[in-house]
Design a protein around this motif. Structure first.
Motif, PDB file in Angstrom:
ATOM      1  N   GLU A  10       0.831  -1.201   0.000  1.00  0.00           N
ATOM      2  CA  GLU A  10       0.000   0.000   0.000  1.00  0.00           C
ATOM      3  C   GLU A  10       0.871   1.259   0.000  1.00  0.00           C
ATOM      4  N   ASP A  11       2.000   1.161  -0.687  1.00  0.00           N
ATOM      5  CA  ASP A  11       2.904   2.301  -0.788  1.00  0.00           C
ATOM      6  C   ASP A  11       3.443   2.369  -2.214  1.00  0.00           C
ATOM      7  N   ARG A  12       4.556   3.051  -2.410  1.00  0.00           N
ATOM      8  CA  ARG A  12       5.069   3.298  -3.755  1.00  0.00           C
ATOM      9  C   ARG A  12       5.533   2.022  -4.467  1.00  0.00           C
ATOM     10  N   ARG A  13       5.651   0.935  -3.750  1.00  0.00           N
ATOM     11  CA  ARG A  13       5.982  -0.334  -4.408  1.00  0.00           C
ATOM     12  C   ARG A  13       4.851  -0.797  -5.321  1.00  0.00           C
ATOM     13  N   ASN A  14       3.647  -0.327  -5.077  1.00  0.00           N
ATOM     14  CA  ASN A  14       2.496  -0.705  -5.894  1.00  0.00           C
ATOM     15  C   ASN A  14       2.467   0.149  -7.162  1.00  0.00           C
ATOM     16  N   LEU A  15       2.240  -0.494  -8.308  1.00  0.00           N
ATOM     17  CA  LEU A  15       2.243   0.223  -9.584  1.00  0.00           C
ATOM     18  C   LEU A  15       1.154   1.293  -9.659  1.00  0.00           C
ATOM     19  N   VAL A  16       0.061   1.133  -8.937  1.00  0.00           N
ATOM     20  CA  VAL A  16      -0.988   2.152  -9.025  1.00  0.00           C
ATOM     21  C   VAL A  16      -0.521   3.462  -8.386  1.00  0.00           C
ATOM     22  N   TRP A  17       0.278   3.365  -7.358  1.00  0.00           N
ATOM     23  CA  TRP A  17       0.845   4.557  -6.726  1.00  0.00           C
ATOM     24  C   TRP A  17       1.747   5.283  -7.722  1.00  0.00           C
ATOM     25  N   ARG A  18       2.601   4.514  -8.389  1.00  0.00           N
ATOM     26  CA  ARG A  18       3.519   5.105  -9.361  1.00  0.00           C
ATOM     27  C   ARG A  18       2.770   5.634 -10.582  1.00  0.00           C
ATOM     28  N   ALA A  19       1.645   4.997 -10.920  1.00  0.00           N
ATOM     29  CA  ALA A  19       0.818   5.512 -12.021  1.00  0.00           C
ATOM     30  C   ALA A  19       0.246   6.880 -11.659  1.00  0.00           C
ATOM     31  N   ALA A  20      -0.171   7.054 -10.409  1.00  0.00           N
ATOM     32  CA  ALA A  20      -0.668   8.361  -9.971  1.00  0.00           C
ATOM     33  C   ALA A  20       0.428   9.414 -10.089  1.00  0.00           C
ATOM     34  N   GLU A  21       1.661   9.036  -9.780  1.00  0.00           N
ATOM     35  CA  GLU A  21       2.787   9.966  -9.927  1.00  0.00           C
ATOM     36  C   GLU A  21       2.989  10.342 -11.385  1.00  0.00           C
ATOM     37  N   LEU A  22       2.915   9.352 -12.279  1.00  0.00           N
ATOM     38  CA  LEU A  22       3.073   9.642 -13.708  1.00  0.00           C
ATOM     39  C   LEU A  22       1.949  10.540 -14.213  1.00  0.00           C
ATOM     40  N   ALA A  23       0.754  10.340 -13.684  1.00  0.00           N
ATOM     41  CA  ALA A  23      -0.378  11.170 -14.090  1.00  0.00           C
ATOM     42  C   ALA A  23      -0.255  12.587 -13.542  1.00  0.00           C
ATOM     43  N   GLY A  24       0.664  12.788 -12.585  1.00  0.00           N
ATOM     44  CA  GLY A  24       0.851  14.112 -12.002  1.00  0.00           C
ATOM     45  C   GLY A  24      -0.313  14.542 -11.138  1.00  0.00           C
ATOM     46  N   MET A  25      -0.983  13.546 -10.525  1.00  0.00           N
ATOM     47  CA  MET A  25      -2.191  13.858  -9.767  1.00  0.00           C
ATOM     48  C   MET A  25      -2.186  13.066  -8.458  1.00  0.00           C
ATOM     49  N   PRO A  26      -1.918  13.709  -7.313  1.00  0.00           N
ATOM     50  CA  PRO A  26      -2.030  12.989  -6.040  1.00  0.00           C
ATOM     51  C   PRO A  26      -3.450  12.456  -5.858  1.00  0.00           C
ATOM     52  N   LEU A  27      -3.543  11.197  -5.476  1.00  0.00           N
ATOM     53  CA  LEU A  27      -4.851  10.548  -5.384  1.00  0.00           C
ATOM     54  C   LEU A  27      -4.986   9.771  -4.095  1.00  0.00           C
ATOM     55  N   ASN A  28      -6.210   9.737  -3.593  1.00  0.00           N
ATOM     56  CA  ASN A  28      -6.588   8.736  -2.609  1.00  0.00           C
ATOM     57  C   ASN A  28      -7.147   7.559  -3.409  1.00  0.00           C
ATOM     58  N   ILE A  29      -6.501   6.424  -3.322  1.00  0.00           N
ATOM     59  CA  ILE A  29      -6.863   5.272  -4.158  1.00  0.00           C
ATOM     60  C   ILE A  29      -7.372   4.139  -3.276  1.00  0.00           C
ATOM     61  N   ARG A  30      -8.537   3.630  -3.609  1.00  0.00           N
ATOM     62  CA  ARG A  30      -9.006   2.378  -3.003  1.00  0.00           C
ATOM     63  C   ARG A  30      -9.033   1.320  -4.094  1.00  0.00           C
ATOM     64  N   LEU A  31      -8.306   0.260  -3.871  1.00  0.00           N
ATOM     65  CA  LEU A  31      -8.153  -0.812  -4.859  1.00  0.00           C
ATOM     66  C   LEU A  31      -8.794  -2.079  -4.308  1.00  0.00           C
ATOM     67  N   ASP A  32      -9.811  -2.552  -5.005  1.00  0.00           N
ATOM     68  CA  ASP A  32     -10.500  -3.790  -4.632  1.00  0.00           C
ATOM     69  C   ASP A  32      -9.932  -4.916  -5.487  1.00  0.00           C
ATOM     70  N   LYS A  33      -9.111  -5.779  -4.870  1.00  0.00           N
ATOM     71  CA  LYS A  33      -8.417  -6.840  -5.605  1.00  0.00           C
ATOM     72  C   LYS A  33      -9.311  -8.078  -5.719  1.00  0.00           C
ATOM     73  N   GLN A  34      -9.923  -8.232  -6.883  1.00  0.00           N
ATOM     74  CA  GLN A  34     -10.732  -9.406  -7.181  1.00  0.00           C
ATOM     75  C   GLN A  34      -9.945 -10.470  -7.938  1.00  0.00           C
ATOM     76  N   LEU A  35      -8.810 -10.072  -8.500  1.00  0.00           N
ATOM     77  CA  LEU A  35      -7.992 -10.990  -9.302  1.00  0.00           C
ATOM     78  C   LEU A  35      -6.752 -11.416  -8.519  1.00  0.00           C
ATOM     79  N   PRO A  36      -6.381 -12.681  -8.607  1.00  0.00           N
ATOM     80  CA  PRO A  36      -5.131 -13.101  -7.966  1.00  0.00           C
ATOM     81  C   PRO A  36      -3.939 -12.395  -8.599  1.00  0.00           C
ATOM     82  N   HIS A  37      -2.920 -12.090  -7.795  1.00  0.00           N
ATOM     83  CA  HIS A  37      -1.758 -11.399  -8.324  1.00  0.00           C
ATOM     84  C   HIS A  37      -0.657 -12.406  -8.638  1.00  0.00           C
ATOM     85  N   GLY A  38       0.249 -12.009  -9.531  1.00  0.00           N
ATOM     86  CA  GLY A  38       1.287 -12.931  -9.985  1.00  0.00           C
ATOM     87  C   GLY A  38       0.694 -14.112 -10.705  1.00  0.00           C
TER      88      GLY A  38
END
Length: 272
Positions: A63-91
């Motif tokens: 739940e920090d910058r290790r997550n790609l969604v956090w880094r995507a928000a940085e690339l978008a240039g927009m600080p965000l409060n993100i809630r991510l509902d993980k329905q898919l298995p990772h890896g």
């Protein structure tokens, strides 16, 4: 107010490994589709970026910058409060974090820099069927790909992509046909049955349970084709009807309570 975004599962219907560059990156030729099943994100503009992960596959997701969604928000240039509902298995060979990051970029901007987050992120910017070549950087929309009923099954094991490529014996394999064209749904399915996932055999050697997943799908009523997606361990089965897909997913889940099994539909091409 939060904006909802969907990150659909990415399925490699085919995955032909056609070479390897001097820098070690592998060259691919893959037909990619997406599904109606996916993760969900809620994005709210904020003074600083924050991330909360919920859902059945939240455990172990940073739940920090290790997550790609956090880094995507940085690339978008927009600080965000993100809630991510993980329905898919990772890896699991179905997009996962790449699809989540692409959903942020698609919603908030920054798509032109998607490749900075990983080779799978650019293809996840669109939910329509695409041909992915090169190292994942050459993308082409594909017409004539039908939507169909699917069952996705993951046995609960992770097979790291670098490990699978490392044990891949042959790196120079035939690509798909230069021009992809199918006059009918039946022609598409016949063509698809002749294609490959070149990572399937090394993945089975690494995680033999994948063979059991494929057998369970192939023995289910109405299954037309079963194959592994990406580098695994998720496998997909194409079914003749939604009802048969739902029945197969329920039967597989009942027989193997430790497996993740879900019926869904793929998203087809937009015809013009």
């Amino acid at each position: 107010m939060a904006t909802e975004a969907v990150a659909p599962a990415k399925i490699n219907l085919t995955l032909h490994v056609t070479g390897q560059r001097a820098d070690g990156y592998h060259l691919l030729d893959s037909l990619v589709v997406f599904t109606e099943l996916g993760d969900h994100l809620w994005l709210t503009p904020s003074a600083v970026t924050s991330l909360q992960v919920t859902g059945p596959f939240a455990e172990g997701v940073p739940e920090d910058r290790r997550n790609l969604v956090w880094r995507a928000a940085e690339l978008a240039g927009m600080p965000l409060n993100i809630r991510l509902d993980k329905q898919l298995p990772h890896g699991a060979g179905i997009g996962g974090g790449s699809a989540d990051a692409a959903a942020v970029l698609r919603t908030c901007g920054g798509q032109a820099r998607a490749a900075e987050l990983g080779a799978d992120v650019p293809v996840c910017l669109s939910e329509r069927p695409q041909r992915m070549r090169g190292i994942g950087d050459v993308l082409e929309q594909v017409s004539g790909v039908p939507a169909f009923a699917l069952v996705l099954v993951n046995p609960g094991v992770q097979v790291p992509t670098p490990d699978i490529f490392r044990v891949l014996a042959r790196k120079q394999n035939p690509a798909m046909a230069e021009r992809l064209h199918w006059p009918s749904r039946a022609a598409f399915l016949s063509w698809l049955a002749e294609q490959r996932n070149d990572l399937e055999a090394p993945a089975i050697a690494t995680a033999p349970v994948i063979r059991d997943v494929l057998a369970a799908l192939r023995h289910a009523n109405g299954c037309r084709l079963a194959r592994m997606s990406g580098s695994g361990a998720t496998c997909f089965g194409i079914f003749e009807s939604d009802a048969q897909a739902r029945e197969a997913a329920a039967q597989i889940a009942a027989a193997q309570p430790g497996w993740w099994a879900h019926a869904t539909r793929s998203i087809g091409s937009i015809e013009v």
